[in-house]
Write a protein that holds these residues in place. Structure first.
Motif, PDB file in Angstrom:
ATOM      1  N   ALA A  61     -57.189  -9.868  -2.662  1.00  0.00           N
ATOM      2  CA  ALA A  61     -58.198 -10.528  -1.941  1.00  0.00           C
ATOM      3  C   ALA A  61     -59.221  -9.532  -1.653  1.00  0.00           C
ATOM      4  O   ALA A  61     -60.454  -9.973  -1.679  1.00  0.00           O
ATOM      5  CB  ALA A  61     -57.495 -10.851  -0.465  1.00  0.00           C
ATOM      6  N   ALA A  62     -58.947  -8.312  -1.543  1.00  0.00           N
ATOM      7  CA  ALA A  62     -60.272  -7.362  -1.586  1.00  0.00           C
ATOM      8  C   ALA A  62     -61.158  -7.612  -2.758  1.00  0.00           C
ATOM      9  O   ALA A  62     -62.456  -7.032  -2.905  1.00  0.00           O
ATOM     10  CB  ALA A  62     -59.852  -5.895  -1.271  1.00  0.00           C
ATOM     11  N   ARG A  63     -60.430  -7.624  -4.032  1.00  0.00           N
ATOM     12  CA  ARG A  63     -61.290  -7.655  -5.169  1.00  0.00           C
ATOM     13  C   ARG A  63     -61.812  -9.056  -5.359  1.00  0.00           C
ATOM     14  O   ARG A  63     -63.078  -8.965  -6.114  1.00  0.00           O
ATOM     15  CB  ARG A  63     -60.321  -7.267  -6.286  1.00  0.00           C
ATOM     16  CG  ARG A  63     -59.703  -5.870  -6.226  1.00  0.00           C
ATOM     17  CD  ARG A  63     -58.642  -5.646  -7.498  1.00  0.00           C
ATOM     18  NE  ARG A  63     -57.698  -4.353  -7.185  1.00  0.00           N
ATOM     19  CZ  ARG A  63     -57.008  -4.131  -8.060  1.00  0.00           C
ATOM     20  NH1 ARG A  63     -56.478  -4.984  -9.058  1.00  0.00           N
ATOM     21  NH2 ARG A  63     -56.410  -2.906  -7.821  1.00  0.00           N
ATOM     22  N   HIS A  64     -61.190 -10.037  -5.275  1.00  0.00           N
ATOM     23  CA  HIS A  64     -61.407 -11.346  -5.706  1.00  0.00           C
ATOM     24  C   HIS A  64     -62.116 -12.339  -4.912  1.00  0.00           C
ATOM     25  O   HIS A  64     -62.487 -13.364  -5.013  1.00  0.00           O
ATOM     26  CB  HIS A  64     -60.532 -11.845  -6.506  1.00  0.00           C
ATOM     27  CG  HIS A  64     -59.965 -10.784  -7.570  1.00  0.00           C
ATOM     28  ND1 HIS A  64     -60.586 -10.592  -8.758  1.00  0.00           N
ATOM     29  CD2 HIS A  64     -58.436 -10.523  -7.741  1.00  0.00           C
ATOM     30  CE1 HIS A  64     -59.815  -9.810  -9.556  1.00  0.00           C
ATOM     31  NE2 HIS A  64     -58.723  -9.695  -8.907  1.00  0.00           N
ATOM     32  N   ALA A  65     -61.981 -12.286  -3.431  1.00  0.00           N
ATOM     33  CA  ALA A  65     -62.078 -13.209  -2.447  1.00  0.00           C
ATOM     34  C   ALA A  65     -63.703 -13.363  -2.465  1.00  0.00           C
ATOM     35  O   ALA A  65     -64.659 -12.600  -2.795  1.00  0.00           O
ATOM     36  CB  ALA A  65     -61.797 -12.798  -1.051  1.00  0.00           C
ATOM     37  N   THR A  66     -64.034 -14.876  -2.406  1.00  0.00           N
ATOM     38  CA  THR A  66     -65.463 -14.991  -2.407  1.00  0.00           C
ATOM     39  C   THR A  66     -65.999 -14.664  -1.036  1.00  0.00           C
ATOM     40  O   THR A  66     -65.350 -14.202  -0.209  1.00  0.00           O
ATOM     41  CB  THR A  66     -65.712 -16.502  -2.468  1.00  0.00           C
ATOM     42  OG1 THR A  66     -65.128 -17.065  -1.481  1.00  0.00           O
ATOM     43  CG2 THR A  66     -65.129 -17.152  -3.843  1.00  0.00           C
ATOM     44  N   LEU A  92     -54.421 -17.186  -0.901  1.00  0.00           N
ATOM     45  CA  LEU A  92     -55.406 -18.121  -1.511  1.00  0.00           C
ATOM     46  C   LEU A  92     -56.643 -17.159  -2.162  1.00  0.00           C
ATOM     47  O   LEU A  92     -56.862 -17.320  -3.311  1.00  0.00           O
ATOM     48  CB  LEU A  92     -55.557 -19.143  -0.939  1.00  0.00           C
ATOM     49  CG  LEU A  92     -54.706 -20.252  -0.364  1.00  0.00           C
ATOM     50  CD1 LEU A  92     -55.336 -21.247   0.450  1.00  0.00           C
ATOM     51  CD2 LEU A  92     -54.090 -20.994  -1.569  1.00  0.00           C
ATOM     52  N   ALA A  93     -56.761 -16.360  -1.171  1.00  0.00           N
ATOM     53  CA  ALA A  93     -57.984 -15.318  -1.662  1.00  0.00           C
ATOM     54  C   ALA A  93     -57.540 -14.476  -2.669  1.00  0.00           C
ATOM     55  O   ALA A  93     -58.694 -13.693  -3.142  1.00  0.00           O
ATOM     56  CB  ALA A  93     -58.448 -14.557  -0.166  1.00  0.00           C
ATOM     57  N   GLU A 135     -63.267  -6.977   3.910  1.00  0.00           N
ATOM     58  CA  GLU A 135     -64.763  -6.935   3.874  1.00  0.00           C
ATOM     59  C   GLU A 135     -65.329  -5.949   3.292  1.00  0.00           C
ATOM     60  O   GLU A 135     -66.623  -5.934   2.638  1.00  0.00           O
ATOM     61  CB  GLU A 135     -65.062  -7.087   5.313  1.00  0.00           C
ATOM     62  CG  GLU A 135     -64.761  -8.341   5.905  1.00  0.00           C
ATOM     63  CD  GLU A 135     -65.337  -8.246   7.546  1.00  0.00           C
ATOM     64  OE1 GLU A 135     -65.405  -9.389   8.044  1.00  0.00           O
ATOM     65  OE2 GLU A 135     -65.133  -7.193   8.128  1.00  0.00           O
ATOM     66  N   ALA A 136     -64.817  -4.782   3.318  1.00  0.00           N
ATOM     67  CA  ALA A 136     -65.228  -3.479   2.695  1.00  0.00           C
ATOM     68  C   ALA A 136     -64.960  -3.308   1.308  1.00  0.00           C
ATOM     69  O   ALA A 136     -65.209  -2.392   0.442  1.00  0.00           O
ATOM     70  CB  ALA A 136     -64.735  -2.270   3.365  1.00  0.00           C
ATOM     71  N   ALA A 194     -56.917   0.068   0.950  1.00  0.00           N
ATOM     72  CA  ALA A 194     -56.693  -0.106   2.576  1.00  0.00           C
ATOM     73  C   ALA A 194     -56.405  -1.367   3.277  1.00  0.00           C
ATOM     74  O   ALA A 194     -55.368  -1.370   4.087  1.00  0.00           O
ATOM     75  CB  ALA A 194     -58.362   0.187   3.001  1.00  0.00           C
ATOM     76  N   ALA A 195     -56.742  -2.432   2.246  1.00  0.00           N
ATOM     77  CA  ALA A 195     -56.181  -3.868   2.515  1.00  0.00           C
ATOM     78  C   ALA A 195     -54.627  -3.795   2.378  1.00  0.00           C
ATOM     79  O   ALA A 195     -53.825  -4.528   3.276  1.00  0.00           O
ATOM     80  CB  ALA A 195     -56.830  -4.808   1.610  1.00  0.00           C
ATOM     81  N   TYR A 196     -54.229  -3.229   1.285  1.00  0.00           N
ATOM     82  CA  TYR A 196     -52.819  -3.248   1.040  1.00  0.00           C
ATOM     83  C   TYR A 196     -52.099  -2.454   2.098  1.00  0.00           C
ATOM     84  O   TYR A 196     -50.963  -2.887   2.610  1.00  0.00           O
ATOM     85  CB  TYR A 196     -52.731  -2.367  -0.471  1.00  0.00           C
ATOM     86  CG  TYR A 196     -51.077  -2.138  -0.788  1.00  0.00           C
ATOM     87  CD1 TYR A 196     -50.266  -3.436  -1.508  1.00  0.00           C
ATOM     88  CD2 TYR A 196     -50.569  -1.358  -0.446  1.00  0.00           C
ATOM     89  CE1 TYR A 196     -49.243  -2.959  -1.809  1.00  0.00           C
ATOM     90  CE2 TYR A 196     -49.402  -0.803  -0.852  1.00  0.00           C
ATOM     91  CZ  TYR A 196     -48.532  -1.617  -1.552  1.00  0.00           C
ATOM     92  OH  TYR A 196     -47.232  -1.383  -2.114  1.00  0.00           O
TER      93      TYR A 196
END
Length: 216
Positions: free
Chosen positions: A94-99, A136-137, A183-184, A189-191
């Motif tokens: 999600a950190a990589r691909h989320a819109t 989904l993100a 967001e960053a 860090a998200a993982y």
């Protein structure tokens, strides 16, 4: 031009949703005729749904009766190991691909859910929506499918760890950390933040289970 009617849920989805919402808890017997009356469907699709849920280990058989299954300590530990890894991967992706829109929705969820701190059941539903949004993100359909299976098994837990004193507030702080990492655009860090969140939830559940054993 008539507006299309919303699709009706099938018996399988209705029963699964009822288990997820806690209308049927681990150990509760599911009676075919009662389910058919409750959901306004015929007994044949209910029978087929029950057979399907039994093959998926959502239901267990006691003689001729079917009951909502429960998870023992080892099953619970195994489930949380898998959940931690898959959820962490979803957050990384999600950190990589989320819109940008998806990220803003996640942020809004964290802020809106603060109003639910005194309502554990509503907060638990909001928590599921938050995690589903991260899935989904990730924009990985195969990961989403596997996480759906994991969260289906989570419905077999009799109570939410968010009911523990102070857990709701801590969980929202953990959600905030997850979203800040997304967001960053910091996948590592998200993982880590999501795995920490799952670890804390597991620890809380173990404490709740230990307390219940002492009280019994």
């Amino acid at each position: 031009m008539k507006e299309p009617r919303p699709a009706q849920k099938d018996a399988y989805s209705l029963i699964l949703e009822a288990i997820d919402l806690g209308l049927y808890k681990p150990g509760d017997r599911l009676v075919e005729s009662e389910l058919a009356d409750r959901f306004g469907v015929s007994r044949t699709p209910v029978r087929e749904a029950l057979q399907r849920l039994e093959t998926q280990s959502m239901l267990t058989r006691d003689g001729r009766s079917l009951m909502v299954a429960s998870l023992d300590h080892n099953q619970l530990a195994e489930l949380y190991v898998v959940r931690s890894e898959l959820e962490g991967l979803a957050a990384r992706l999600a950190a990589r691909h989320a819109t940008e829109e998806e990220v803003r929705v996640l942020r809004a969820m964290v802020e809106e859910d603060r109003a639910l701190l005194d309502a554990p059941t509503a907060l638990a539903r909001a928590n599921r929506r938050f995690h589903k949004q991260i899935h989904l993100a990730s924009h990985n359909r195969y990961l989403v499918q596997q996480l759906d299976l994991v969260h289906r098994s989570m419905a077999l837990l009799a109570s939410t760890s968010l009911a523990a004193e102070g857990r709701g507030e801590r969980a929202l702080a953990e959600h905030d950390a997850i979203v800040r990492a997304i967001e960053a655009r910091d996948g590592d860090a998200a993982y880590a933040a999501l795995r920490t969140h799952i670890s804390q939830a597991f620890e809380t559940r173990l404490k709740l289970d230990a307390g219940a054993r002492r009280a019994s």
